[in-house]
Write an enzyme that holds these catalytic residues in place. Structure first.
Site, PDB file in Angstrom:
ATOM      1  N   LEU A 134       0.866  -1.091   0.131  1.00  0.00           N
ATOM      2  CA  LEU A 134      -0.010   0.012   0.063  1.00  0.00           C
ATOM      3  C   LEU A 134       0.973   1.389  -0.018  1.00  0.00           C
ATOM      4  O   LEU A 134       1.907   1.071   0.445  1.00  0.00           O
ATOM      5  CB  LEU A 134      -0.898   0.096   1.294  1.00  0.00           C
ATOM      6  CG  LEU A 134      -1.874  -1.006   1.231  1.00  0.00           C
ATOM      7  CD1 LEU A 134      -2.578  -0.992   2.499  1.00  0.00           C
ATOM      8  CD2 LEU A 134      -3.177  -0.851   0.213  1.00  0.00           C
ATOM      9  N   ASP A 135       0.567   2.303  -0.743  1.00  0.00           N
ATOM     10  CA  ASP A 135       1.091   3.718  -0.410  1.00  0.00           C
ATOM     11  C   ASP A 135       1.470   3.939   0.872  1.00  0.00           C
ATOM     12  O   ASP A 135       0.582   3.757   1.745  1.00  0.00           O
ATOM     13  CB  ASP A 135       0.449   4.703  -1.309  1.00  0.00           C
ATOM     14  CG  ASP A 135       0.126   4.297  -2.768  1.00  0.00           C
ATOM     15  OD1 ASP A 135       1.087   3.697  -3.351  1.00  0.00           O
ATOM     16  OD2 ASP A 135      -0.814   5.102  -3.318  1.00  0.00           O
ATOM     17  N   ARG A 136       2.469   4.385   1.155  1.00  0.00           N
ATOM     18  CA  ARG A 136       2.794   4.858   2.489  1.00  0.00           C
ATOM     19  C   ARG A 136       1.659   5.845   3.302  1.00  0.00           C
ATOM     20  O   ARG A 136       1.267   5.900   4.443  1.00  0.00           O
ATOM     21  CB  ARG A 136       4.010   5.861   2.530  1.00  0.00           C
ATOM     22  CG  ARG A 136       4.441   6.346   3.956  1.00  0.00           C
ATOM     23  CD  ARG A 136       5.736   7.034   3.848  1.00  0.00           C
ATOM     24  NE  ARG A 136       6.225   7.748   5.145  1.00  0.00           N
ATOM     25  CZ  ARG A 136       7.436   8.214   5.504  1.00  0.00           C
ATOM     26  NH1 ARG A 136       8.491   8.307   4.353  1.00  0.00           N
ATOM     27  NH2 ARG A 136       7.604   8.468   6.779  1.00  0.00           N
ATOM     28  N   THR A 138      -1.615   5.725   2.556  1.00  0.00           N
ATOM     29  CA  THR A 138      -3.013   4.863   2.465  1.00  0.00           C
ATOM     30  C   THR A 138      -2.793   4.229   3.700  1.00  0.00           C
ATOM     31  O   THR A 138      -1.854   3.316   4.399  1.00  0.00           O
ATOM     32  CB  THR A 138      -2.916   3.899   1.357  1.00  0.00           C
ATOM     33  OG1 THR A 138      -2.927   4.870   0.229  1.00  0.00           O
ATOM     34  CG2 THR A 138      -4.403   3.067   1.285  1.00  0.00           C
ATOM     35  N   ARG A 221      -5.289   6.713  -7.124  1.00  0.00           N
ATOM     36  CA  ARG A 221      -5.151   8.102  -7.015  1.00  0.00           C
ATOM     37  C   ARG A 221      -4.882   8.829  -8.324  1.00  0.00           C
ATOM     38  O   ARG A 221      -5.433   9.840  -8.813  1.00  0.00           O
ATOM     39  CB  ARG A 221      -3.858   8.213  -6.397  1.00  0.00           C
ATOM     40  CG  ARG A 221      -3.837   8.001  -4.651  1.00  0.00           C
ATOM     41  CD  ARG A 221      -2.558   7.709  -4.218  1.00  0.00           C
ATOM     42  NE  ARG A 221      -1.873   8.855  -3.932  1.00  0.00           N
ATOM     43  CZ  ARG A 221      -0.597   9.041  -3.595  1.00  0.00           C
ATOM     44  NH1 ARG A 221       0.020   7.744  -2.971  1.00  0.00           N
ATOM     45  NH2 ARG A 221      -0.008  10.064  -3.403  1.00  0.00           N
TER      46      ARG A 221
END
Length: 276
Positions: A134-136, A138, A221
Site C-alpha cells: 500500500l502507498d505510505r 494509505t 489516485r
C-alpha cells in the site's frame, strides 16, 4: 544520504569483522554503526554475486571478495521505530495486518525500522514475506505471509487477480450519489481498470467505494485525478485538494479463497470514511 559501497579487498587483504572495516571506511563510531545496522542500513553480498542481504550484526566476518554497502541517512535513522500495529486475523500461513497512514509497508535501503514489515518480523521472530503493498499515505489492510510457500501461493493470487480489494476514498467534487462508473485508462503503458460507486456526496466532496482489477502504481489516485476528482489530501495528484487530515484513501477489505482451506475469507475494517 551518503552511500558507501565497496569490495572488501579494497581495504583488507584478508577476512575482517564487518564493524571494523565499516569503522575504517566511514570514520563513524562503532555505536553509531551498530545502531544503523540494527535499523537495516547495512547490506552484504557474498563473493560479490548473488542475493544482496541486510546485515544487522557487525560482528560477522567478511571475505575480501564480498561486497558491503552502507546507506547512511541521518534523517531516516533518527525516525522513531514503529512500536505496534493491529493484526486483524492470522493463521500459521499468513496474517492480515492494519497499516496506519504514514507507515511504510517495507523499508528503504537506508533503513526499515519504521516499516510494518519489520515490526511483524520482530513480533514473529522470524522472516516474513510481503506479497503486496500500500502507498505510505494509505491506511488499510495488508496480507503478510509467514513462510516462503505462503508467500508464493498468495503472490500468485494477487498476480492472477484472484483477491478482491475494495477501497474507500473521499474526493474533491460532487458526483451523483448512487452512480457507478468504470475507469479504463492505461497507466505506464499498461491496462488499468478501476470501478467506483458513489456512496455519498455533498459540501464539494464525494465518498466513493472502489474496486481495482489491476494493480498499477498509485492506480486509484491517478485514475481519480484523471477524471477530475482527485483524492482529498493527496500530496502528489490533483489541485485544490489539500486536507489537514492527510490522504483520504482507505484499503477497506480483502476477499479471497484460502489456498489451504479452500474457504472464502473475507476481511473488512469496520470503520468508514466520511465527507464530513
Amino acid at each position: 544520504m551518503k552511500t558507501f559501497s565497496f569490495k572488501v579487498s579494497k581495504y583488507s587483504p584478508g577476512k575482517v569483522k564487518l564493524g571494523e572495516i565499516l569503522n575504517s571506511v566511514t570514520k563513524l563510531a562503532f555505536t553509531e554503526l551498530a545502531e544503523a545496522a540494527a535499523k537495516g542500513a547495512v547490506w552484504y553480498q557474498k563473493q560479490s554475486r548473488g542475493k544482496i542481504l541486510r546485515i544487522r550484526s557487525l560482528h560477522i566476518e567478511v571475505d575480501p571478495n564480498d561486497t558491503v554497502s552502507f546507506y547512511y541517512d541521518k534523517k531516516i535513522l533518527s525516525l522513531p521505530e514503529l512500536q505496534d500495529a493491529e493484526c486483524v486475523a492470522e493463521n500459521p500461513n499468513y496474517g492480515i495486518w492494519l497499516k496506519n497512514a504514514g507507515v511504510m509497508p517495507q523499508g528503504t535501503q537506508a533503513g526499515d525500522h519504521t516499516a510494518l514489515f519489520r515490526l511483524v518480523e520482530n513480533k514473529k521472530k522470524k522472516d516474513v514475506y510481503l506479497v503486496h503493498r500500500l502507498d505510505r499515505e494509505t491506511e488499510g489492510l495488508m496480507v503478510i505471509a509467514y513462510n516462503s510457500q505462503a508467500a508464493s501461493m498468495l503472490s500468485e493470487l494477487f498476480v492472477k487477480n484472484k483477491i478482491t480489494k475494495t477501497y474507500q476514498a473521499v474526493v474533491k467534487g460532487e458526483l451523483p450519489k448512487g452512480s457507478k462508473q468504470t475507469i479504463n485508462y492505461s497507466l505506464d503503458g499498461k491496462e488499468a481498470i478501476t470501478h467506483y460507486e458513489v456512496l455519498d456526496s455533498g459540501e464539494g466532496k464525494s465518498l466513493l467505494k472502489l474496486r481495482i482489477d489491476t494493480g498499477r502504481l498509485h492506480q486509484i489516485r491517478r485514475h481519480l485525478e484523471f477524471i477530475g476528482f482527485p483524492v482529498m489530501g493527496d500530496p502528489k495528484y490533483g489541485k485544490g485538494n489539500k486536507n489537514r487530515e492527510g490522504l483520504k484513501l482507505l484499503a477497506k477489505s480483502l476477499s479471497f479463497i484460502d489456498p489451504w482451506t479452500k474457504k472464502i475469507m473475507d476481511y473488512e475494517l469496520e470503520r468508514n470514511l466520511s465527507i464530513v
